[in-house]
Write a protein that holds these residues in place. Structure first.
Motif, PDB file in Angstrom:
ATOM      1  N   UNK A   1     -33.445  51.410 -10.398  1.00 59.61           N
ATOM      2  CA  UNK A   1     -32.722  50.678  -9.357  1.00 59.61           C
ATOM      3  C   UNK A   1     -31.616  51.538  -8.762  1.00 59.61           C
ATOM      4  N   UNK A   2     -30.925  52.292  -9.624  1.00 57.87           N
ATOM      5  CA  UNK A   2     -29.843  53.154  -9.151  1.00 57.87           C
ATOM      6  C   UNK A   2     -30.390  54.259  -8.242  1.00 57.87           C
ATOM      7  N   UNK A   3     -31.548  54.806  -8.584  1.00 59.02           N
ATOM      8  CA  UNK A   3     -32.150  55.846  -7.747  1.00 59.02           C
ATOM      9  C   UNK A   3     -32.567  55.293  -6.390  1.00 59.02           C
ATOM     10  N   UNK A   4     -33.119  54.090  -6.396  1.00 63.65           N
ATOM     11  CA  UNK A   4     -33.525  53.472  -5.139  1.00 63.65           C
ATOM     12  C   UNK A   4     -32.305  53.211  -4.247  1.00 63.65           C
ATOM     13  N   UNK A   5     -31.256  52.700  -4.859  1.00 65.89           N
ATOM     14  CA  UNK A   5     -30.035  52.419  -4.109  1.00 65.89           C
ATOM     15  C   UNK A   5     -29.421  53.706  -3.567  1.00 65.89           C
ATOM     16  N   UNK A   6     -29.412  54.741  -4.417  1.00 65.07           N
ATOM     17  CA  UNK A   6     -28.849  56.034  -4.003  1.00 65.07           C
ATOM     18  C   UNK A   6     -29.656  56.633  -2.861  1.00 65.07           C
ATOM     19  N   UNK A   7     -30.983  56.572  -2.961  1.00 61.32           N
ATOM     20  CA  UNK A   7     -31.832  57.134  -1.911  1.00 61.32           C
ATOM     21  C   UNK A   7     -31.601  56.426  -0.582  1.00 61.32           C
ATOM     22  N   UNK A   8     -31.417  55.113  -0.623  1.00 63.82           N
ATOM     23  CA  UNK A   8     -31.155  54.367   0.608  1.00 63.82           C
ATOM     24  C   UNK A   8     -29.817  54.770   1.209  1.00 63.82           C
ATOM     25  N   UNK A   9     -28.823  54.948   0.351  1.00 64.39           N
ATOM     26  CA  UNK A   9     -27.498  55.336   0.832  1.00 64.39           C
ATOM     27  C   UNK A   9     -27.518  56.731   1.441  1.00 64.39           C
ATOM     28  N   UNK A  10     -28.226  57.642   0.796  1.00 65.77           N
ATOM     29  CA  UNK A  10     -28.307  59.013   1.303  1.00 65.77           C
ATOM     30  C   UNK A  10     -29.113  59.072   2.600  1.00 65.77           C
TER      31      UNK A  10
END
Length: 310
Positions: free
Chosen positions: A16-25
């Protein structure tokens, strides 16, 4: 392994953290958001990207500090400055503020220098304007019998180059590529250079380069950015033995100008333009002319150029 982030969302998984980070980036315009998110997690965990991807299929939590690093990357701080390392060919180099981060397209230039060095027994090679030491390090590691030298003017970049090159036995000199190594004239078999070459008004589009790469490593001098490339070519002519090989990186739009520069100089023969992995004209090479193939002085320059260019 770094412990989980106690300040993160309760029960949040690494996936979930990776998905959120990818969206933010992605929203911040980072070109490879998911890969960068995985690399940041791998950096904090002390694991490979492959291991991070495997952990993302489990209930593993994100590493402590992950969101802070994502915020830095979203602000377009170079990934390599955050992790402190850059990958170049088979090497992992130490990089950070004050040094140009090596680019993948430069690996093609390094390959040309390596190929030329391998054609000569115990070759003597120099990298002019070495920056982080990427090209010199690649030559030293892939041509074990080479005597490798490197020149860098910037004190900050020199410090990074020293860290990367000392373990490989490269002879590093702090000096100006225009005048360095006077005691080594006509002694090198290969000269390679990735000099600053961006024209004065051509500010890079990417914030990572425009805001974080040192200007000293970017701008080549003059409206066309050709002052330092021309100087590197003159130094190469001075340093090479007859029949020695010179290759230099440049902007794709500068390829015709660099080819004309070398072809117009009687020091060079066999001038060639080389494409990078994206099929863009990224480098130009030449062979230091020997006495036996010295051109006839009365010959018109136009026909000389036609003969030299591929």
């Amino acid at each position: 392994m770094t412990k989980a982030n106690p300040a993160g969302t309760a029960g949040e998984t690494l996936d979930a953290a990776l998905r959120s980070a990818a969206a933010r980036l992605a929203e911040a315009g980072v070109p490879s958001p998911r890969v960068d998110a995985e690399l940041l997690a791998a950096h904090l965990l002390g694991e490979t990207v492959g291991r991070v991807r495997a952990l993302a299929f489990t209930d593993a939590p994100p590493p402590e500090g992950f969101s802070d690093l994502v915020a830095e990357r979203a602000a377009r701080v170079p990934l390599q400055h955050i992790t402190g390392k850059a990958h170049f060919r088979y090497l992992e180099l130490a990089v950070g503020p004050g040094v140009f981060v090596p680019r993948p397209e430069t690996e093609t230039v390094a390959q040309l220098a390596i190929d030329a060095a391998r054609r000569t027994p115990s070759p003597k090679v120099v990298d002019l304007g070495t920056g982080s030491g990427a090209i010199a390090a690649a030559v030293a590691s892939e041509v074990p019998d080479a005597e490798v030298h490197a020149v860098e003017l910037s004190p900050l970049a020199y410090a990074w180059a020293e860290r990367n090159l000392a373990p490989l036995g490269v002879h590093l000199v702090q000096g100006d590529l225009r005048t360095a190594l006077g005691e080594h004239s006509a002694s090198f078999d290969v000269v390679v250079s990735n000099p600053p070459y961006i024209p004065a008004e051509a500010v890079p589009n990417e914030p990572e380069a425009a805001e974080h790469d040192p200007a000293m490593a970017l701008y080549g001098g003059g409206a066309d950015g050709m002052e330092l490339p021309a100087a590197a070519a003159r130094t190469a002519a001075r340093l090479l033995v007859p029949g020695g090989y010179f290759v230099m990186e440049h902007a794709e739009v500068q390829a015709p100008a660099v080819a004309r520069l070398l072809a117009a100089d009687p020091a060079w023969t066999d001038v060639r333009t080389h494409l990078d992995l994206n099929d863009r004209p990224r480098a130009t090479s030449g062979i230091r002319r020997t006495v036996t193939d010295e051109p006839v002085r009365e010959e018109p320059m136009a026909s000389t150029r036609e003969r030299m260019l591929p």
